[in-house]
Design an enzyme around this catalytic site. Sequence first.
Site, PDB file in Angstrom:
ATOM      1  N   THR A 298     -58.074-117.185  37.572  1.00  0.00           N
ATOM      2  CA  THR A 298     -59.158-117.092  36.590  1.00  0.00           C
ATOM      3  C   THR A 298     -60.172-116.042  37.006  1.00  0.00           C
ATOM      4  OG1 THR A 298     -58.988-119.391  35.975  1.00  0.00           O
ATOM      5  CG2 THR A 298     -61.140-118.378  35.666  1.00  0.00           C
TER       6      THR A 298
ATOM      7  N   VAL B  45     -55.038-127.784  29.142  1.00  0.00           N
ATOM      8  CA  VAL B  45     -56.334-127.135  29.366  1.00  0.00           C
ATOM      9  C   VAL B  45     -56.716-127.357  30.825  1.00  0.00           C
ATOM     10  CG1 VAL B  45     -58.777-127.094  28.757  1.00  0.00           C
ATOM     11  CG2 VAL B  45     -57.065-127.475  26.973  1.00  0.00           C
ATOM     12  N   GLY B  46     -57.093-126.280  31.497  1.00  0.00           N
ATOM     13  CA  GLY B  46     -57.496-126.376  32.898  1.00  0.00           C
ATOM     14  C   GLY B  46     -58.988-126.610  33.050  1.00  0.00           C
TER      15      GLY B  46
ATOM     16  N   THR C  93     -61.859-121.198  40.790  1.00  0.00           N
ATOM     17  CA  THR C  93     -60.527-120.719  40.417  1.00  0.00           C
ATOM     18  C   THR C  93     -59.512-121.461  41.270  1.00  0.00           C
ATOM     19  OG1 THR C  93     -59.090-118.779  40.232  1.00  0.00           O
ATOM     20  CG2 THR C  93     -60.699-118.758  42.022  1.00  0.00           C
ATOM     21  N   GLY C  94     -58.312-121.604  40.726  1.00  0.00           N
ATOM     22  CA  GLY C  94     -57.272-122.329  41.443  1.00  0.00           C
ATOM     23  C   GLY C  94     -56.553-123.279  40.509  1.00  0.00           C
TER      24      GLY C  94
ATOM     25  N   GLY D  13     -56.419-125.847  38.235  1.00  0.00           N
ATOM     26  CA  GLY D  13     -57.409-126.541  37.417  1.00  0.00           C
ATOM     27  C   GLY D  13     -57.059-127.978  37.102  1.00  0.00           C
TER      28      GLY D  13
HETATM   29  C1  SD4 Z   1     -56.498-123.131  35.404  1.00  0.00           C
HETATM   30  N1  SD4 Z   1     -58.141-122.678  37.096  1.00  0.00           N
HETATM   31  O1  SD4 Z   1     -56.224-122.973  34.218  1.00  0.00           O
HETATM   32  C2  SD4 Z   1     -57.269-122.063  36.125  1.00  0.00           C
HETATM   33  C3  SD4 Z   1     -56.352-121.074  36.714  1.00  0.00           C
HETATM   34  C4  SD4 Z   1     -56.888-120.361  37.905  1.00  0.00           C
HETATM   35  O2  SD4 Z   1     -56.549-119.366  39.943  1.00  0.00           O
HETATM   36  O3  SD4 Z   1     -58.012-120.184  38.121  1.00  0.00           O
HETATM   37  N2  SD4 Z   1     -56.108-119.965  38.828  1.00  0.00           N
HETATM   38  O4  SD4 Z   1     -56.124-124.105  36.035  1.00  0.00           O
END
Ligand code: SD4
Length: 297
Positions: free
Chosen positions: A158, A187-188, A209-210, A212
């Site tokens: 993200t 949905v994250g 980020t990561g 979600g």
């Molecule tokens: C999600 N957090 O949709 C987002 C994706 C993301 O590093 O940030 N990835 O889960």
Amino acid sequence: MTVQHIGVTEVRSAAIATWDFGLRAVVETGHAITSGASLLDAVERGVNVVELDASVATVGYGGAPNAAGVMEMDAAVMVGADLSVGAVAGLQRCRRPISVARAVHDHCRHSMLVGSGAAEFARQHGFPEEDALSEAARAAYEEWVATQAPGTVHGHDTLGLCALDATGHLVAACSTSGISFKHPGRVGDSPIVGSGLYADNRAGAAAATGDGDHIQRFCLSFLAVELMRAGATAMEACRQAVQRVLDTPGGPPTREVSLVALSPEGDLGAATLLERFEYAVWNASGAEVRCVVAADS
Ligand code: SD4
């Protein structure tokens, strides 16, 4: 490490963004702030740069589709002056989801729109129907269909961006196509206030980020902002927030957790559970990509 010195007239202004591709976002945001744009406009322009860059395979145009081959994007913006928000989730056929989230913030009596309702709102507010699936993303999807078992998690990064202007206003924003080849409708954390982003002029701003699916269990961005409110620096707040994930009873559900944060004084912070996490900063000293290593390493 790239350092670009750019004209800065306001010493307090600052921006911080997730990942190395966030550098273009913070530089654009910084230029917009110093040329007199409103903070919300500056952040929107910064996020648009990455959304419209097809080489970023996880945000806006060029991002990854869902398991049915359809692009569904999540984005949100939060204004720290009055805690107002605008968010979209599962938005299709749009290359600038943050601008639709901004339009929700500015023109909608609701805070968040999803799916077909978000797309209809976008059309009503002048956003053209655009194919957000790039050729490269289509090819990656077709390869995944041919070779991977359904449910395999692929790349996902993200763009989370927090910015501060010289008058002490904070804005946070997120934009993502989410987990690659996700279940349609998934949905994250990114469009969810408190999870993917949070901003309060009185305490600070943060963006995550990561993974979600797990990040939203911890309200990480809200947690980081509340830690700053209680006196932590931006860096301490990020570390303590990711520590909350490490402390999960039974062990951390994921190590794909990274956070950036910005205090009302322009103090910058980041923390991760990954081996290393790159993030981008802009302030009076210029713009550069920095790196943190896992908080428990
Ligand atoms: C999600 N957090 O949709 C987002 C994706 C993301 O590093 O940030 N990835 O889960």
